[in-house]
Write a protein that holds these residues in place. Structure first.
Motif, mmCIF file in Angstrom:
data_model
loop_
_atom_site.group_PDB
_atom_site.id
_atom_site.type_symbol
_atom_site.label_atom_id
_atom_site.label_comp_id
_atom_site.label_asym_id
_atom_site.label_seq_id
_atom_site.Cartn_x
_atom_site.Cartn_y
_atom_site.Cartn_z
ATOM 1 N N LEU A 11 17.387 -50.605 -8.764
ATOM 2 C CA LEU A 11 18.663 -49.887 -8.764
ATOM 3 C C LEU A 11 18.982 -49.432 -7.356
ATOM 4 O O LEU A 11 18.113 -48.885 -6.676
ATOM 5 N N VAL A 17 27.074 -44.232 -10.426
ATOM 6 C CA VAL A 17 26.489 -45.311 -11.217
ATOM 7 C C VAL A 17 25.794 -46.309 -10.296
ATOM 8 O O VAL A 17 26.456 -46.975 -9.490
ATOM 9 N N TRP A 193 17.645 -51.569 -18.608
ATOM 10 C CA TRP A 193 18.070 -52.084 -17.298
ATOM 11 C C TRP A 193 17.829 -53.580 -17.190
ATOM 12 O O TRP A 193 18.659 -54.312 -16.633
ATOM 13 N N ASP A 318 22.730 -43.716 -16.912
ATOM 14 C CA ASP A 318 21.449 -44.264 -16.481
ATOM 15 C C ASP A 318 20.395 -43.819 -17.501
ATOM 16 O O ASP A 318 20.122 -42.623 -17.618
ATOM 17 N N LYS A 321 17.946 -41.223 -16.326
ATOM 18 C CA LYS A 321 18.412 -39.833 -16.270
ATOM 19 C C LYS A 321 18.497 -39.239 -17.673
ATOM 20 O O LYS A 321 18.213 -38.051 -17.874
#
Ligand code: ADP
Ligand code: MN
Ligand code: MN
Ligand code: MN
Length: 336
Positions: A11, A17, A193, A318, A321
């Motif tokens: 990431l 974002v 992800w 995310d 998070k």
């Protein structure tokens, strides 16, 4: 002996974002586990993660996934570290409380987009109103490409060893969902992800992009969420009404912190309409899809034991998070 293509993905530093990035490393032996994967590096000055004068960031492998989209290939999910060995500030995975007995199930909704509008929307105006698209069938409801993509994506994820629980067409035209479940505080988030990566890469050849924004079309069209279903060992095995009520108090007290972790622009989606609670309220309810937290019937039947569904996280959130915030709030509630 074949060479192996290892796509290291990570990431970047964009906020609110992050974007997925990836580059290929060639290996001459087949990796069997994360332990076989060396750390690697990249130029953080090109990803908003470092200055040009001190640009090296470290890629630390955390997951190995067979890559069905290429021959002799794997995807390597990575965290970004500083050269000092500390987590990079953009690395929210590193903020998750480690709990191997925490379980998460995420329901990722998204839109397929072509020509700047959802797939199946006419160039001008709108398609027929919502109603028949959810779990729908037929060219008039799903067109002729979307199902091919979701099926190919499902196969890529299953080949990767990702524990998909299901897929379905969603309420708006061009909108779809997949669900991923995994045990451990980071695993389901890692898998989300990787599944996002596989989806976006797959769609390149169809000239389709994926829109995760929580409210891409104004008006009477559903937004996209990423409901987070969660449980800890204590919730599954001990639980009880008293603990449940204390847990809900902690969620209410931390409402702003949760909303901050649940994806941008959520006020556009959490309006109280379209199966949501409004962003400035906190509520829980049994089987209530208009509540912030939905309590499954099974939870009550089993003596307030099992999992809960936080319906507020949005599709652009995310999952690192989200998982971090949920486990932090749970951690604040005494179990004795
Ligand atoms: P709905 O659309 O009705 O909200 P879904 O079937 O799409 O429900 O999603 C429910 C999710 O709950 C699944 O992803 C599932 O894996 C997850 N789940 C089930 N049991 C548990 C559990 N004990 N802990 C955490 N998540 C769970
Ligand atoms: Mn669902
Ligand atoms: Mn859904
Ligand atoms: Mn749900």
């Amino acid at each position: 002996m074949p060479s192996y293509k290892l796509e290291y993905i990570w990431l970047d530093g964009y906020q609110p974002v992050p974007n997925l990035r990836g580059k290929t490393r060639i290996a001459h032996e087949e990796p069997k586990s994360v332990a076989d994967l060396p750390e690697w590096g990249f130029d953080g000055s090109s990803t908003l993660q470092a200055d040009g004068s001190d640009s090296d960031c470290v890629l630390k492998p955390v997951g190995l996934y067979p890559d069905g989209g290429r021959e002799n290939a794997f995807i390597v999910m990575c965290e970004v570290m500083l050269p000092s060995g500390e987590p990079h500030p953009s690395n929210f995975r590193a903020t998750i409380i480690d709990d191997p007995d925490a379980w998460f199930g995420f329901e990722q909704e998204y839109f397929m987009m072509q020509g700047g509008r959802p797939l199946g929307f006419p160039e001008f105006g709108f398609p027929g109103p919502q109603g028949k698209y959810y779990c729908g069938v037929g060219y008039q409801n799903v067109g002729n490409v979307a199902r091919k993509i979701v099926d190919e994506h499902l196969d890529l994820c299953l080949t990767a060893g990702i524990n998909h629980e299901g897929i379905n067409g969603e309420v708006a035209k061009g909108q779809w969902e997949f669900q991923i479940f995994a045990k451990g505080s980071c695993k389901a988030a890692d898998d989300i992800w990787v599944a996002r990566y596989l989806l976006e890469r797959l769609c390149e050849k169809y000239e389709i992009s994926i829109e995760y924004h929580c409210k891409p079309i104004k008006g009477d069209w559903n937004g996209s969420g990423m409901h987070a279903n969660f449980s800890t060992q204590f919730m599954r095995e001990k639980g009880g009404k008293e603990y449940f009520l204390k847990l809900m108090d902690a969620f209410e007290k931390n409402r702003d912190e949760h909303i901050a972790a649940y994806g941008p622009d959520n006020h556009l989606r959490l309006t109280g309409l379209h199966e949501t609670q409004s962003i400035d309220k906190f509520s829980w309810g049994i089987a209530d899809r208009g509540a912030s937290i939905r309590v499954p019937h099974s939870f009550i039947k089993n003596g307030h034991k099992g999992y809960l569904e936080d319906r507020r996280p949005n599709a652009q959130g995310d999952p690192y998070k989200i998982a971090a915030r949920i486990l932090k709030t749970i951690d604040e509630v005494p179990t004795a």
